[in-house]
Scaffold this motif. Structure first.
Motif, PDB file in Angstrom:
ATOM      1  N   GLN A  51      42.180 -16.933 -69.034  1.00  0.00           N
ATOM      2  CA  GLN A  51      43.042 -17.810 -68.171  1.00  0.00           C
ATOM      3  C   GLN A  51      42.690 -19.202 -68.087  1.00  0.00           C
ATOM      4  O   GLN A  51      41.318 -19.168 -67.584  1.00  0.00           O
ATOM      5  CB  GLN A  51      43.543 -17.066 -66.932  1.00  0.00           C
ATOM      6  N   LEU A  52      43.148 -20.180 -68.264  1.00  0.00           N
ATOM      7  CA  LEU A  52      42.477 -21.466 -67.876  1.00  0.00           C
ATOM      8  C   LEU A  52      43.902 -22.517 -67.355  1.00  0.00           C
ATOM      9  O   LEU A  52      45.052 -21.982 -67.708  1.00  0.00           O
ATOM     10  CB  LEU A  52      41.979 -22.225 -69.067  1.00  0.00           C
ATOM     11  N   ASN A  53      43.420 -23.455 -66.675  1.00  0.00           N
ATOM     12  CA  ASN A  53      44.496 -24.203 -65.855  1.00  0.00           C
ATOM     13  C   ASN A  53      44.755 -25.317 -66.841  1.00  0.00           C
ATOM     14  O   ASN A  53      43.928 -25.804 -67.870  1.00  0.00           O
ATOM     15  CB  ASN A  53      43.935 -24.852 -64.720  1.00  0.00           C
ATOM     16  N   SER A  54      46.056 -25.705 -66.856  1.00  0.00           N
ATOM     17  CA  SER A  54      46.567 -26.891 -67.887  1.00  0.00           C
ATOM     18  C   SER A  54      47.540 -27.826 -66.838  1.00  0.00           C
ATOM     19  O   SER A  54      48.779 -27.503 -66.625  1.00  0.00           O
ATOM     20  CB  SER A  54      47.482 -26.304 -68.857  1.00  0.00           C
ATOM     21  N   GLY A  55      47.204 -29.001 -66.160  1.00  0.00           N
ATOM     22  CA  GLY A  55      47.750 -29.610 -65.422  1.00  0.00           C
ATOM     23  C   GLY A  55      48.173 -29.026 -64.252  1.00  0.00           C
ATOM     24  O   GLY A  55      47.554 -28.503 -63.513  1.00  0.00           O
ATOM     25  N   PRO A 111      59.870 -25.599 -65.529  1.00  0.00           N
ATOM     26  CA  PRO A 111      58.577 -24.913 -65.664  1.00  0.00           C
ATOM     27  C   PRO A 111      58.340 -24.344 -64.086  1.00  0.00           C
ATOM     28  O   PRO A 111      57.317 -23.680 -64.134  1.00  0.00           O
ATOM     29  CB  PRO A 111      57.782 -25.954 -65.923  1.00  0.00           C
ATOM     30  N   HIS A 112      58.925 -24.922 -63.100  1.00  0.00           N
ATOM     31  CA  HIS A 112      58.182 -24.302 -61.775  1.00  0.00           C
ATOM     32  C   HIS A 112      58.531 -22.912 -61.527  1.00  0.00           C
ATOM     33  O   HIS A 112      59.710 -22.344 -61.774  1.00  0.00           O
ATOM     34  CB  HIS A 112      59.005 -25.322 -60.524  1.00  0.00           C
ATOM     35  N   GLN A 113      57.384 -22.289 -61.163  1.00  0.00           N
ATOM     36  CA  GLN A 113      57.485 -20.925 -60.988  1.00  0.00           C
ATOM     37  C   GLN A 113      58.392 -20.279 -62.223  1.00  0.00           C
ATOM     38  O   GLN A 113      59.148 -19.187 -61.917  1.00  0.00           O
ATOM     39  CB  GLN A 113      58.151 -20.413 -59.574  1.00  0.00           C
ATOM     40  N   HIS A 114      57.843 -20.543 -63.546  1.00  0.00           N
ATOM     41  CA  HIS A 114      58.481 -19.750 -64.455  1.00  0.00           C
ATOM     42  C   HIS A 114      57.251 -19.415 -65.479  1.00  0.00           C
ATOM     43  O   HIS A 114      56.419 -20.085 -65.733  1.00  0.00           O
ATOM     44  CB  HIS A 114      59.499 -20.652 -65.224  1.00  0.00           C
ATOM     45  N   SER A 115      57.512 -18.138 -65.863  1.00  0.00           N
ATOM     46  CA  SER A 115      56.508 -17.656 -67.128  1.00  0.00           C
ATOM     47  C   SER A 115      57.241 -17.629 -68.472  1.00  0.00           C
ATOM     48  O   SER A 115      58.335 -16.954 -68.710  1.00  0.00           O
ATOM     49  CB  SER A 115      56.110 -16.414 -66.531  1.00  0.00           C
ATOM     50  N   LEU A 116      56.513 -18.283 -69.330  1.00  0.00           N
ATOM     51  CA  LEU A 116      57.014 -18.218 -70.657  1.00  0.00           C
ATOM     52  C   LEU A 116      55.955 -17.406 -71.436  1.00  0.00           C
ATOM     53  O   LEU A 116      54.955 -17.699 -71.714  1.00  0.00           O
ATOM     54  CB  LEU A 116      56.989 -19.763 -71.467  1.00  0.00           C
ATOM     55  N   LEU A 117      56.718 -16.470 -72.120  1.00  0.00           N
ATOM     56  CA  LEU A 117      55.710 -15.425 -72.968  1.00  0.00           C
ATOM     57  C   LEU A 117      56.056 -15.382 -74.402  1.00  0.00           C
ATOM     58  O   LEU A 117      57.115 -15.192 -74.834  1.00  0.00           O
ATOM     59  CB  LEU A 117      56.020 -13.843 -72.393  1.00  0.00           C
ATOM     60  N   LEU A 118      55.013 -15.903 -75.207  1.00  0.00           N
ATOM     61  CA  LEU A 118      55.233 -16.172 -76.737  1.00  0.00           C
ATOM     62  C   LEU A 118      54.678 -15.061 -77.443  1.00  0.00           C
ATOM     63  O   LEU A 118      53.441 -14.833 -77.488  1.00  0.00           O
ATOM     64  CB  LEU A 118      54.524 -17.459 -77.193  1.00  0.00           C
ATOM     65  N   LEU A 119      55.407 -13.738 -77.651  1.00  0.00           N
ATOM     66  CA  LEU A 119      55.203 -12.642 -78.216  1.00  0.00           C
ATOM     67  C   LEU A 119      55.456 -12.546 -79.528  1.00  0.00           C
ATOM     68  O   LEU A 119      55.030 -11.328 -80.062  1.00  0.00           O
ATOM     69  CB  LEU A 119      55.514 -11.623 -77.146  1.00  0.00           C
ATOM     70  N   GLY A 120      56.088 -13.398 -80.269  1.00  0.00           N
ATOM     71  CA  GLY A 120      56.318 -13.045 -81.582  1.00  0.00           C
ATOM     72  C   GLY A 120      55.423 -14.006 -82.501  1.00  0.00           C
ATOM     73  O   GLY A 120      54.578 -14.475 -81.964  1.00  0.00           O
ATOM     74  N   ASN A 165      53.461 -29.575 -72.902  1.00  0.00           N
ATOM     75  CA  ASN A 165      54.067 -30.462 -71.941  1.00  0.00           C
ATOM     76  C   ASN A 165      54.894 -29.672 -70.934  1.00  0.00           C
ATOM     77  O   ASN A 165      54.722 -29.980 -69.358  1.00  0.00           O
ATOM     78  CB  ASN A 165      55.099 -31.320 -72.356  1.00  0.00           C
ATOM     79  N   TRP A 166      55.481 -28.521 -71.109  1.00  0.00           N
ATOM     80  CA  TRP A 166      56.043 -27.560 -70.154  1.00  0.00           C
ATOM     81  C   TRP A 166      55.160 -26.979 -69.196  1.00  0.00           C
ATOM     82  O   TRP A 166      55.409 -26.722 -68.122  1.00  0.00           O
ATOM     83  CB  TRP A 166      56.946 -26.686 -71.021  1.00  0.00           C
ATOM     84  N   THR A 167      54.009 -26.653 -69.968  1.00  0.00           N
ATOM     85  CA  THR A 167      52.931 -25.899 -69.278  1.00  0.00           C
ATOM     86  C   THR A 167      52.315 -26.791 -68.136  1.00  0.00           C
ATOM     87  O   THR A 167      52.213 -26.580 -67.025  1.00  0.00           O
ATOM     88  CB  THR A 167      52.065 -25.328 -69.853  1.00  0.00           C
ATOM     89  N   ARG A 168      52.062 -28.084 -68.837  1.00  0.00           N
ATOM     90  CA  ARG A 168      51.481 -29.140 -67.841  1.00  0.00           C
ATOM     91  C   ARG A 168      52.313 -29.327 -66.902  1.00  0.00           C
ATOM     92  O   ARG A 168      52.007 -29.785 -65.707  1.00  0.00           O
ATOM     93  CB  ARG A 168      51.061 -30.462 -68.395  1.00  0.00           C
ATOM     94  N   ALA A 169      53.611 -29.169 -66.732  1.00  0.00           N
ATOM     95  CA  ALA A 169      54.644 -29.820 -65.887  1.00  0.00           C
ATOM     96  C   ALA A 169      54.629 -28.561 -64.512  1.00  0.00           C
ATOM     97  O   ALA A 169      55.229 -28.790 -63.543  1.00  0.00           O
ATOM     98  CB  ALA A 169      55.761 -29.795 -66.161  1.00  0.00           C
ATOM     99  N   GLY A 170      54.048 -27.319 -64.842  1.00  0.00           N
ATOM    100  CA  GLY A 170      54.011 -26.343 -63.822  1.00  0.00           C
ATOM    101  C   GLY A 170      54.179 -25.164 -64.346  1.00  0.00           C
ATOM    102  O   GLY A 170      54.241 -24.074 -63.363  1.00  0.00           O
ATOM    103  N   GLY A 171      54.444 -24.992 -65.696  1.00  0.00           N
ATOM    104  CA  GLY A 171      54.734 -23.611 -66.108  1.00  0.00           C
ATOM    105  C   GLY A 171      53.486 -22.780 -66.577  1.00  0.00           C
ATOM    106  O   GLY A 171      52.494 -23.017 -66.571  1.00  0.00           O
ATOM    107  N   ARG A 172      54.102 -21.528 -66.493  1.00  0.00           N
ATOM    108  CA  ARG A 172      52.767 -20.309 -66.832  1.00  0.00           C
ATOM    109  C   ARG A 172      52.995 -19.909 -68.184  1.00  0.00           C
ATOM    110  O   ARG A 172      54.066 -19.269 -68.449  1.00  0.00           O
ATOM    111  CB  ARG A 172      53.137 -19.126 -65.840  1.00  0.00           C
ATOM    112  N   LEU A 173      52.227 -20.226 -69.169  1.00  0.00           N
ATOM    113  CA  LEU A 173      52.164 -19.871 -70.539  1.00  0.00           C
ATOM    114  C   LEU A 173      51.327 -18.659 -70.905  1.00  0.00           C
ATOM    115  O   LEU A 173      50.046 -18.661 -70.453  1.00  0.00           O
ATOM    116  CB  LEU A 173      51.905 -21.158 -71.405  1.00  0.00           C
TER     117      LEU A 173
END
Length: 387
Positions: free
Chosen positions: A199-203, A76-85, A100-108
């Motif tokens: 845009q909002l923060n999560s962990g 998750p560190h410095q990683h962007s996950l784009l759910l486009l489907g 959980n992945w986002t709160r660990a530092g990911g960008r969703l």
């Protein structure tokens, strides 16, 4: 003379062809043109192919997947996950994994896919409900935002940045509006009549919600600042695009793990329909258990031979049997002439030669009547029994 005329005609034809070739060469003008064969198979299979290529051109590492099975392998560190489907079949367990992945530092980043239902107090988008944002139709807003009439581009979404005099413009679908009832959003982007990105923060990470992602498909990505916005939202990260987050349905799981049971079930259902199906026509009476008489067997055999060999075959078989018997009783019979053979038969059977001739002569090919056929068979059987 004819050869000379033929050569002259060939020469004249060659001159005409050459003249036509020279004329066409002088009149023809070469030019270059481009033929559009439409999008490539890769572009048809991946609507976000242009977005991937653009981000890679900006120096980002970009990949895509068809499901969330890849999530455990993504740092998750410095990683962007784009759910486009589509996410209508996204399970609660998958939502927990993504959060959980986002709160660990990911960008969703994901697309809001369902409208808020006031009566039910929820929407059909479980992920949107989890982040406590709501989506509604822009036309249902009670009061339009201020300064709507002063906006020169009311259909475009504006994103204002610090130290910038002019906003960035994006082509979101203005038919939908995002609401933040608990004031959790840290940033947002609006058109003249609605909000289309929050845009909002999560962990340790962040969540970006948009009303649609069509602005990043081909060819819309090249319009306005659509491509720049996608880069801005994923800058300084590795990017993974996911087009399909559907979890396996029950029929898929059954087919994968219990194929034999499904085959047996369908076979049982088919046998049930066959057993209880409506019969077409009356029931057949069971065959009697009594054994058939010898006469019935003989009649059936005779009918079979008659159908198979015809009348001529049966009569010829009787005639051959008579000749075989007479050869046994009168040695040298086969060496006699036909008239002498008839005389021998007349003497051995006591029948006149005229009757012998009628019985032993080859029969015509036309079919005999039943009476004539029976009479002929009886006559031949009489001659055979007399030998």
């Amino acid at each position: 003379m004819s050869r000379h005329r033929g050569a002259l005609a060939v020469a004249l034809l060659a001159v005409l062809v050459a003249a036509l070739g020279v004329y066409l060469y002088l009149k023809a003008t070469p030019y270059q043109t481009e033929i559009d064969h439409g999008p490539s198979p890769e572009a048809r299979a991946n609507p976000y192919l242009a977005a991937e290529l653009f981000l890679r051109k900006q120096g980002l590492s970009v990949g895509h997947a068809n499901g969330l099975d890849i999530l455990p392998s993504l740092d998750p560190h410095q990683h962007s996950l784009l759910l486009l489907g589509d996410r209508y079949n996204m399970s609660p367990r998958q939502i927990d994994q993504v959060m959980n992945w986002t709160r660990a530092g990911g960008r969703l980043l994901f697309v809001a896919e369902s409208l808020w239902d006031e009566k039910l107090g929820q929407s059909n988008d479980l992920l949107l409900d989890r982040v406590e944002l709501r989506q509604s139709l822009s036309k249902d807003l009670k009061q339009p935002p201020p300064n709507v009439g002063e906006d020169p581009y009311p259909q475009l979404t504006k994103l204002y940045l610090e130290d910038e005099d002019a906003p960035a413009y994006a082509g979101f679908d203005t038919a939908f509006h995002l609401e933040d009832p608990k004031n959790l959003a840290q940033a947002w982007a609006n058109s003249a009549g609605a909000t289309h990105m929050m845009q909002l923060n999560s962990g340790l990470g962040s969540i970006i919600v948009v009303t649609d992602a069509d602005l990043w498909k081909t060819p819309a990505i090249e319009q306005y600042d659509n491509a720049w916005l996608l880069w801005y939202l994923t800058a300084d990260t590795r990017v993974t695009l996911i087009f399909n987050t559907d979890h396996d349905s029950l029929p898929t799981l059954l087919l994968r793990y219990f194929p034999q049971a499904l085959v047996a079930l369908f076979a049982l259902i088919g046998l049930g329909f066959w057993h209880f199906g409506i019969r077409q026509g009356p029931l057949l009476e069971p065959a009697p258990k009594a054994r058939r008489q010898l006469q019935e067997h003989l009649r059936a055999s005779a009918d079979f031979l008659l159908r198979r060999n015809g009348q001529a075959g049966l009569l010829q078989a009787l005639q051959q049997d008579i000749l075989r018997r007479v050869r046994h009783r009168h040695p040298g019979f086969e060496q006699l002439g036909v008239a002498e053979q008839w005389l021998v038969l007349a003497r051995l059977t006591g029948q006149p030669t005229r009757a012998i001739s009628q019985a032993m002569s080859p029969r015509p090919k036309q079919r005999l009547s039943s009476v004539e056929f029976s009479r002929q068979v009886a006559h031949l059987q009489f001659l055979r029994n007399a030998l």
